[in-house]
Design a protein around this motif. Structure first.
Motif, short mmCIF file in Angstrom:
data_model
loop_
_atom_site.label_atom_id
_atom_site.label_comp_id
_atom_site.label_asym_id
_atom_site.label_seq_id
_atom_site.Cartn_x
_atom_site.Cartn_y
_atom_site.Cartn_z
N LYS A 75 0.82 -1.21 0.00
CA LYS A 75 0.00 0.00 0.00
C LYS A 75 0.85 1.27 0.00
N GLU A 76 2.00 1.21 0.67
CA GLU A 76 2.84 2.42 0.78
C GLU A 76 3.74 2.63 -0.43
N THR A 77 4.40 1.56 -0.89
CA THR A 77 5.37 1.71 -1.98
C THR A 77 4.76 1.49 -3.36
N GLY A 78 3.66 0.76 -3.42
CA GLY A 78 3.06 0.44 -4.71
C GLY A 78 3.80 -0.65 -5.45
N ILE A 79 4.78 -1.26 -4.81
CA ILE A 79 5.57 -2.34 -5.41
C ILE A 79 4.97 -3.68 -5.01
N ILE A 80 4.98 -4.64 -5.95
CA ILE A 80 4.43 -5.97 -5.67
C ILE A 80 5.20 -6.60 -4.52
N LYS A 81 4.47 -7.19 -3.58
CA LYS A 81 5.10 -7.75 -2.39
C LYS A 81 5.91 -9.00 -2.72
N GLN A 82 6.96 -9.20 -1.95
CA GLN A 82 7.72 -10.43 -2.02
C GLN A 82 7.09 -11.44 -1.06
N LEU A 83 7.54 -12.69 -1.20
CA LEU A 83 6.97 -13.75 -0.37
C LEU A 83 7.13 -13.46 1.11
N ASN A 84 8.28 -12.90 1.51
CA ASN A 84 8.52 -12.65 2.94
C ASN A 84 7.81 -11.42 3.46
N GLN A 85 7.06 -10.74 2.57
CA GLN A 85 6.38 -9.50 2.98
C GLN A 85 4.87 -9.69 3.15
N ILE A 86 4.31 -10.77 2.63
CA ILE A 86 2.87 -10.95 2.82
C ILE A 86 2.60 -11.22 4.29
N ALA A 87 1.52 -10.64 4.80
CA ALA A 87 1.30 -10.61 6.25
C ALA A 87 -0.10 -11.04 6.62
N TYR A 88 -0.18 -11.71 7.76
CA TYR A 88 -1.46 -12.13 8.34
C TYR A 88 -2.35 -10.90 8.56
N GLY A 89 -3.61 -11.04 8.20
CA GLY A 89 -4.55 -9.93 8.34
C GLY A 89 -4.72 -9.18 7.04
N GLU A 90 -3.61 -8.90 6.35
CA GLU A 90 -3.65 -8.16 5.09
C GLU A 90 -3.75 -9.08 3.89
N ASP A 91 -3.07 -10.21 3.95
CA ASP A 91 -2.90 -11.06 2.78
C ASP A 91 -3.29 -12.52 3.06
N ASN A 92 -4.34 -12.73 3.82
CA ASN A 92 -4.71 -14.10 4.21
C ASN A 92 -4.96 -15.04 3.03
N PRO A 93 -5.67 -14.61 1.98
CA PRO A 93 -5.88 -15.54 0.85
C PRO A 93 -4.57 -15.99 0.22
N GLU A 94 -3.62 -15.08 0.09
CA GLU A 94 -2.32 -15.43 -0.49
C GLU A 94 -1.57 -16.39 0.42
N ILE A 95 -1.63 -16.14 1.73
CA ILE A 95 -0.94 -17.00 2.69
C ILE A 95 -1.51 -18.41 2.67
N ILE A 96 -2.83 -18.51 2.68
CA ILE A 96 -3.48 -19.83 2.67
C ILE A 96 -3.09 -20.61 1.41
N LYS A 97 -3.08 -19.91 0.28
CA LYS A 97 -2.74 -20.57 -0.98
C LYS A 97 -1.30 -21.09 -0.96
N VAL A 98 -0.37 -20.27 -0.48
CA VAL A 98 1.04 -20.67 -0.43
C VAL A 98 1.22 -21.85 0.53
N LEU A 99 0.60 -21.79 1.70
CA LEU A 99 0.75 -22.87 2.67
C LEU A 99 0.08 -24.16 2.19
N LEU A 100 -1.04 -24.04 1.49
CA LEU A 100 -1.68 -25.23 0.94
C LEU A 100 -0.77 -25.90 -0.08
N LEU A 101 -0.18 -25.10 -0.97
CA LEU A 101 0.75 -25.66 -1.96
C LEU A 101 1.95 -26.29 -1.28
N PHE A 102 2.45 -25.67 -0.23
CA PHE A 102 3.58 -26.20 0.55
C PHE A 102 3.26 -27.60 1.08
#
Length: 640
Positions: free
Chosen positions: A412-439
């Motif tokens: 939201k601040e930089t406008g740059i696409i987030k890296q994997l280590n930047q996605i965060a609980y609360g903000e990016d839950n769908p992305e987190i669930i998808k990554v952990l499911l694939l894992f």
């Protein structure tokens, strides 16, 4: 009270109903068909008639209307005469409209001396119903005596208008009443062991209209597909044998689809038709109708599909197949070729699903896509249409996974696409669930020795989409219910006693906390617990040297089901591990969650009390490795 049930359907021509009497009970709404429904019915009958004229026997021997459900009944007419007939539980709109059409064609019936007597309909809630139909007052004017008579009168006007525009009286009458190439219905008879039971009829009517009984498209399709009496008598033995084989194969397909593991591999829990084979018809009907081109059945895309859409599509598709078959100039043709061709399409689709389910890699890769795809039907149709070798098909699936899991969310601040280590609980839950499911899925794909499979049926049923903090967070709201609070305090009293030996300068703090826990266990106070809860978690983070910046990231997150997430209750690492190890809640714990809490990824775990820096780093690297192994597939292809 015994439940009213409906027997297996049979086909009855309209001409076979002319001597019947029908009774519309009070619990039903009145007649409400308007111009659109009436026009569509007459257009369809005319279209069917035209199709029968090009060449004899080129189409089905009947045009089939949607089902009618009846129950044997005896009642008194308005002049107190006893009438034996049928309580019309479902289908009054269709039968009333056909009655009006036959009345409109009365002059043609007289001219052709064609079955002058027709069936009667008696509405329980309307006085003078018999005189209304017998005197046909609706022919000359709109009868506004009551709302039913009003709508019936308007319907008659719509019928009149249609015939003025389509001078096809003889053609429509013959199509309605002929012995072959006629209009027919699928006839269900409701039965029970109770002489008169209005309540059971009302219940059945309610269940029919709520879709709660198995009057399914699949059953209606089966009635058409296995209709043996359409064929010449000299072919009877062969036809019945082949149709018996199809019925057996049908049952085998249905039994396989009824397997919960198989079904929920393909579907979500909110789609659960009683006849599971209907799912195949749903997919094929869209294909046969050419999706939005609406090749066979037309309807407004903004509206819901017509009732019994799959059945209507199947009926028209079968008619077309029979027409194609009879236009072939071939000797020794298989009379069941049209049915065999359609059945082959059904079996091929099922075989595709079966192959996916039983192939270790495809099961996991396609299962992942289906677990994350909202429009599952479209995805499955796309996959079925791919004409690729197995290797290329699997690569195509992996690239789809790459596109699905790749993070495209901007900071939201930089406008740059987030890296994997930047996605965060609360903000990016769908992305987190998808990554952990694939894992987790990738771990099971690689775990060939045990041939373990990810349980997609449990993932969907138990909602294994809750994100658990491995090291506990200090939440803004705390569950301070006394029984749960005391369990939490008791667990952490034991854990803090062990930690005290490793706490160094914090030994005294832990000693003070232990005294407070003891006091609360003896004399519980909600507000004191809330304060102590936060104090304990802060002290735990201080002792374990936990970085707050990693708390809500993939360094510290794992998948569990909703109930387990609630039971873990922001506990210490070692307490959560023991709870998960015992599996006392009977829920499935994903393999990578188990591995995280057993420090499977850690190189040389020193202790099993904290989720320390080294544990977090290697855990994240394992997630990142799987993530990149998929994401780089499309990045390389795109030249990035």
């Amino acid at each position: 009270m015994e439940e009213l049930v409906i027997e297996n359907p049979r086909i009855r021509p309209v001409g076979d109903l002319l001597s019947e009497n029908f009774f519309v009970p009070r619990y039903q709404r009145g007649y409400r068909w308007g111009k659109q429904e009436i026009t569509e019915l007459l257009d369809d009958i005319l279209e069917y008639y035209n199709a029968t004229q090009n060449r004899e026997n080129k189409v089905s021997k009947f045009y089939c209307l949607q089902p009618v459900v009846v129950k044997a009944k005896e009642w008194n007419s308005e002049n107190s005469q006893k009438i034996n007939g049928w309580e019309l539980i479902d289908g009054q709109q269709r039968l009333t409209t056909i009655l009006l059409i036959l009345n409109y064609l009365e002059d043609v019936r007289k001219l052709l001396n064609n079955k002058l007597d027709i069936y009667s309909i008696d509405f329980e809630t309307r006085e003078n119903c018999n005189p209304f139909f017998q005197n046909k007052t609706y022919k000359d004017s709109v009868d506004e005596t009551n709302v039913d008579f009003y709508h019936i009168s308007l319907a008659y006007k719509h019928i009149n208008t249609w015939f003025e525009q389509n001078n096809q009286k003889v053609e429509i009458l013959n199509t309605l009443l002929k012995a072959e190439y006629n209009v027919s219905i699928i006839w269900y008879e409701a039965v029970d062991n109770i002489k008169e039971n209005d309540d059971s009829s009302i219940e059945l009517f309610t269940r029919l209209n709520d879709g709660k009984i198995p009057l399914t498209d699949a059953e209606l399709i089966k009635a058409l597909l296995l209709q043996a009496d359409l064929y010449p008598t000299n072919e009877e033995r062969f036809v019945k044998q082949r149709l018996f084989e199809i019925a057996t194969e049908w049952d085998n397909i249905e039994a396989t689809l009824q397997d919960e593991k198989f079904w929920l591999f393909l579907n979500d829990t909110d789609y659960n038709p009683s006849s599971k084979i209907e799912y195949i018809f749903k997919l094929l009907s869209e294909k046969w109708n050419e999706f939005e081109k609406q090749h066979l059945i037309q309807y407004e895309l903004k509206d819901e599909k017509p009732k019994h859409f799959e059945f209507l599509i199947f009926d028209k598709y079968l008619i077309n197949k029979r027409a194609e078959f009879l236009n072939k100039n071939e000797e020794g043709k298989d009379i069941l070729e049209p049915v065999n061709e359609i059945w082959k399409e059904i079996k091929e689709m099922f075989s595709t699903f079966y192959e996916w389910y039983n192939d270790h890699n495809l099961f996991h890769y396609i299962g992942f896509l289906l677990a994350n795809e909202k429009n599952k039907d479209r995805l499955i149709r796309e996959l079925i249409e791919l004409k690729l070798t197995k290797t290329d098909f699997e690569n195509n699936i992996k690239k789809r996974i790459s596109n699905s899991v790749k993070i495209n969310k901007k900071d939201k601040e930089t406008g740059i696409i987030k890296q994997l280590n930047q996605i965060a609980y609360g903000e990016d839950n769908p992305e987190i669930i998808k990554v952990l499911l694939l894992f987790n899925i990738d771990a099971l794909i690689k775990n060939r020795k045990e041939n373990a499979r990810f349980p997609f049926h449990l993932y969907k049923k138990e909602k294994i989409t809750s994100i658990e903090h491995i090291h506990p967070q200090n939440p803004p709201s705390i569950d301070a219910e006394e029984d749960r609070a005391k369990i939490w305090l008791s667990q952490h009293k034991t854990s803090l006693s062990l930690i005290r030996e490793l706490a160094g300068d914090n030994k005294d703090k832990i000693g003070s906390v232990l005294l407070q826990i003891e006091g609360l266990l003896n004399n519980y106070d909600k507000e004191t617990f809330k304060n102590l809860f936060s104090e304990i978690l802060n002290l735990y983070s201080e002792i374990s040297d936990f970085k707050e910046t990693e708390l809500h990231t993939l360094y510290n997150l794992a998948l569990v089901d909703k109930d387990t997430n609630s039971q873990l209750n922001n506990s210490f690492f070692d307490i959560k591990r023991d709870i998960l190890k015992e599996s006392k809640f009977g829920k499935y714990v994903p393999i990578c969650t188990h591995r995280a809490f057993s420090k499977y990824y850690s190189n040389s775990p020193r202790e099993m009390i904290f989720w320390n820096t080294d544990d977090r780093q290697v855990y994240f690297k394992a997630i990142e490795s799987v993530y990149l192994s998929f994401v780089t597939l499309t990045e390389t292809e795109n030249g990035n």
